[in-house]
Design a protein around this motif. Structure first.
Motif, PDB file in Angstrom:
ATOM      1  N   ASN A   1       0.806  -1.215   0.000  1.00 45.88           N
ATOM      2  CA  ASN A   1       0.000   0.000   0.000  1.00 45.88           C
ATOM      3  C   ASN A   1       0.847   1.277   0.000  1.00 45.88           C
ATOM      4  O   ASN A   1       0.309   2.372  -0.122  1.00 45.88           O
ATOM      5  CB  ASN A   1      -0.936  -0.010   1.212  1.00 45.88           C
TER       6      ASN A   1
ATOM      7  N   VAL B   1       0.532   4.048  -2.713  1.00 45.31           N
ATOM      8  CA  VAL B   1      -0.361   5.203  -2.737  1.00 45.31           C
ATOM      9  C   VAL B   1       0.407   6.508  -2.957  1.00 45.31           C
ATOM     10  O   VAL B   1      -0.184   7.521  -3.350  1.00 45.31           O
ATOM     11  CB  VAL B   1      -1.208   5.305  -1.440  1.00 45.31           C
TER      12      VAL B   1
ATOM     13  N   PHE C   1      -6.709   2.342   2.689  1.00 40.64           N
ATOM     14  CA  PHE C   1      -6.504   1.257   1.731  1.00 40.64           C
ATOM     15  C   PHE C   1      -6.102  -0.020   2.468  1.00 40.64           C
ATOM     16  O   PHE C   1      -6.512  -1.129   2.093  1.00 40.64           O
ATOM     17  CB  PHE C   1      -5.429   1.626   0.709  1.00 40.64           C
TER      18      PHE C   1
ATOM     19  N   LEU D   1     -12.023   3.254  -3.681  1.00 39.37           N
ATOM     20  CA  LEU D   1     -11.926   2.269  -2.607  1.00 39.37           C
ATOM     21  C   LEU D   1     -13.102   1.300  -2.641  1.00 39.37           C
ATOM     22  O   LEU D   1     -12.932   0.092  -2.466  1.00 39.37           O
ATOM     23  CB  LEU D   1     -11.887   2.981  -1.254  1.00 39.37           C
TER      24      LEU D   1
ATOM     25  N   TYR E   1     -12.544  -1.044  -5.433  1.00 35.17           N
ATOM     26  CA  TYR E   1     -11.511  -2.023  -5.080  1.00 35.17           C
ATOM     27  C   TYR E   1     -12.094  -3.147  -4.228  1.00 35.17           C
ATOM     28  O   TYR E   1     -11.859  -4.338  -4.493  1.00 35.17           O
ATOM     29  CB  TYR E   1     -10.376  -1.331  -4.333  1.00 35.17           C
TER      30      TYR E   1
ATOM     31  N   ARG F   1      -3.920   1.065  -6.286  1.00 36.16           N
ATOM     32  CA  ARG F   1      -3.066   1.593  -5.217  1.00 36.16           C
ATOM     33  C   ARG F   1      -2.248   2.778  -5.724  1.00 36.16           C
ATOM     34  O   ARG F   1      -2.068   3.775  -5.024  1.00 36.16           O
ATOM     35  CB  ARG F   1      -2.122   0.501  -4.710  1.00 36.16           C
TER      36      ARG F   1
END
Length: 317
Positions: A40, A43, A69, A136, A139, A168
């Motif tokens: 992550n 990001v 995330f 998000l 995802y 991401r």
């Protein structure tokens, strides 16, 4: 008879145990896969690519996005392990997962995963931007569909895992309102596909000649040939390199105020990194991307050199 009984005892999967007051939180944390949270860090990719990483606002927003995330990814892991608990108990290694072992009850895993799955997009809508919340939510929905059925669909499984990496890399830019260039999306997307397909190829090579082990590790791998997976990672590597070079060559010479043409010079480090990574893919030893980089000192050094050159390029130093 005693020998047969001993064999059956060893083959029998461990029975679920009752969770204790301390083991339950630890089990939930383990199920959330802390080792995977390093992914992550992507990001920061879009803000870093735009040279807008080191303002106080950017760093605070990216910290929030990283946490959200991570919560979304943890929700998927919890729900996936709850759904696969019965199958995992019959697996030689997955039987040790907290949900399969009974350290975390299935109902608790579903409940905590469901709360995180809802909370992450809602918090993103409040703390970040609507686009961040939408990505998000997309995802989480995509990954849950993958856990339920899409991981059994040829090619789609590669696409979903690759898209997870791309999301991401995109979300930091969306949270800060940074436009995402076509070169960034193409290079990042095909770079992710390169690493994902190289990992699949390595798994297939390591399990070649044993369809039983292959199916137990990742059932869909029995449907792929090593030749096809090799084609995919080679194609993805070529497109990623081409897109990066086109970005680097967009501006001829040095940028305003730059001492050297860092954009163009960074091509050499980027290509070397791809070629070095491909060595492990070709050997069938390309596992998790972070493990490959940390295990090979030369690749880590090349990566640091590329990061330095790229940083100088985007900041016009």
């Amino acid at each position: 008879m005693p020998e047969r009984s001993a064999t059956l005892e060893r083959a029998r999967p461990p029975q679920p145990s009752r969770p204790g007051p301390v083991s339950l939180p630890l089990g939930l944390l383990k199920t959330a896969r802390p080792r995977q949270w390093v992914k992550n860090v992507l990001v920061v990719a879009a803000p870093a690519a735009a040279g807008e990483l080191f303002s106080r606002h950017a760093l605070s927003q990216l910290a929030i996005v990283f946490v959200l995330f991570t919560a979304a990814a943890s929700a998927v892991y919890l729900i996936n392990d709850a759904r696969d608990a019965d199958a995992d108990r019959a697996h030689p290694t997955k039987c040790r997962r907290p949900v399969a072992a009974g350290q975390v009850p299935v109902s608790v895993a579903y409940a905590v995963g469901g709360v995180l799955a809802v909370l992450a997009p809602v918090a993103a809508a409040v703390l970040c931007t609507p686009l961040t919340a939408a990505l998000l939510a997309a995802y989480v929905g995509m990954q849950l569909a993958y856990c339920v059925s899409l991981k059994h669909v040829l090619v789609v499984d590669l696409t979903i895992v690759t898209t997870g990496f791309l999301m991401r890399a995109m979300i930091g830019g969306l949270a800060l309102g940074i436009p995402l260039s076509r070169w960034f999306l193409i290079t990042t997307g095909f770079g992710a596909l390169f690493m994902v397909s190289a990992k699949r190829y390595s798994e297939a090579v390591q399990m070649a000649g044993s369809s039983e082990k292959l199916g137990a590790t990742r059932a869909l791998l029995t449907e792929y040939t090593t030749g096809y997976l090799r084609f995919v990672w080679q194609l993805a590597a070529g497109v990623a390199v081409l897109a990066y070079c086109l970005w680097a060559m967009e501006s001829g010479g040095t940028a305003n105020g730059s001492l050297l043409p860092w954009r163009q010079l960074s091509m050499a480090a980027f290509i070397l990194a791809i070629l070095r990574y491909a060595v492990f893919a070709d050997r069938g030893t390309a596992g998790e991307p972070e493990d490959v980089v940390l295990r090979d000192r030369a690749l880590a050094v090349i990566g640091l050199v590329w990061l330095a050159m790229y940083g100088l390029a985007v900041t016009d130093w």
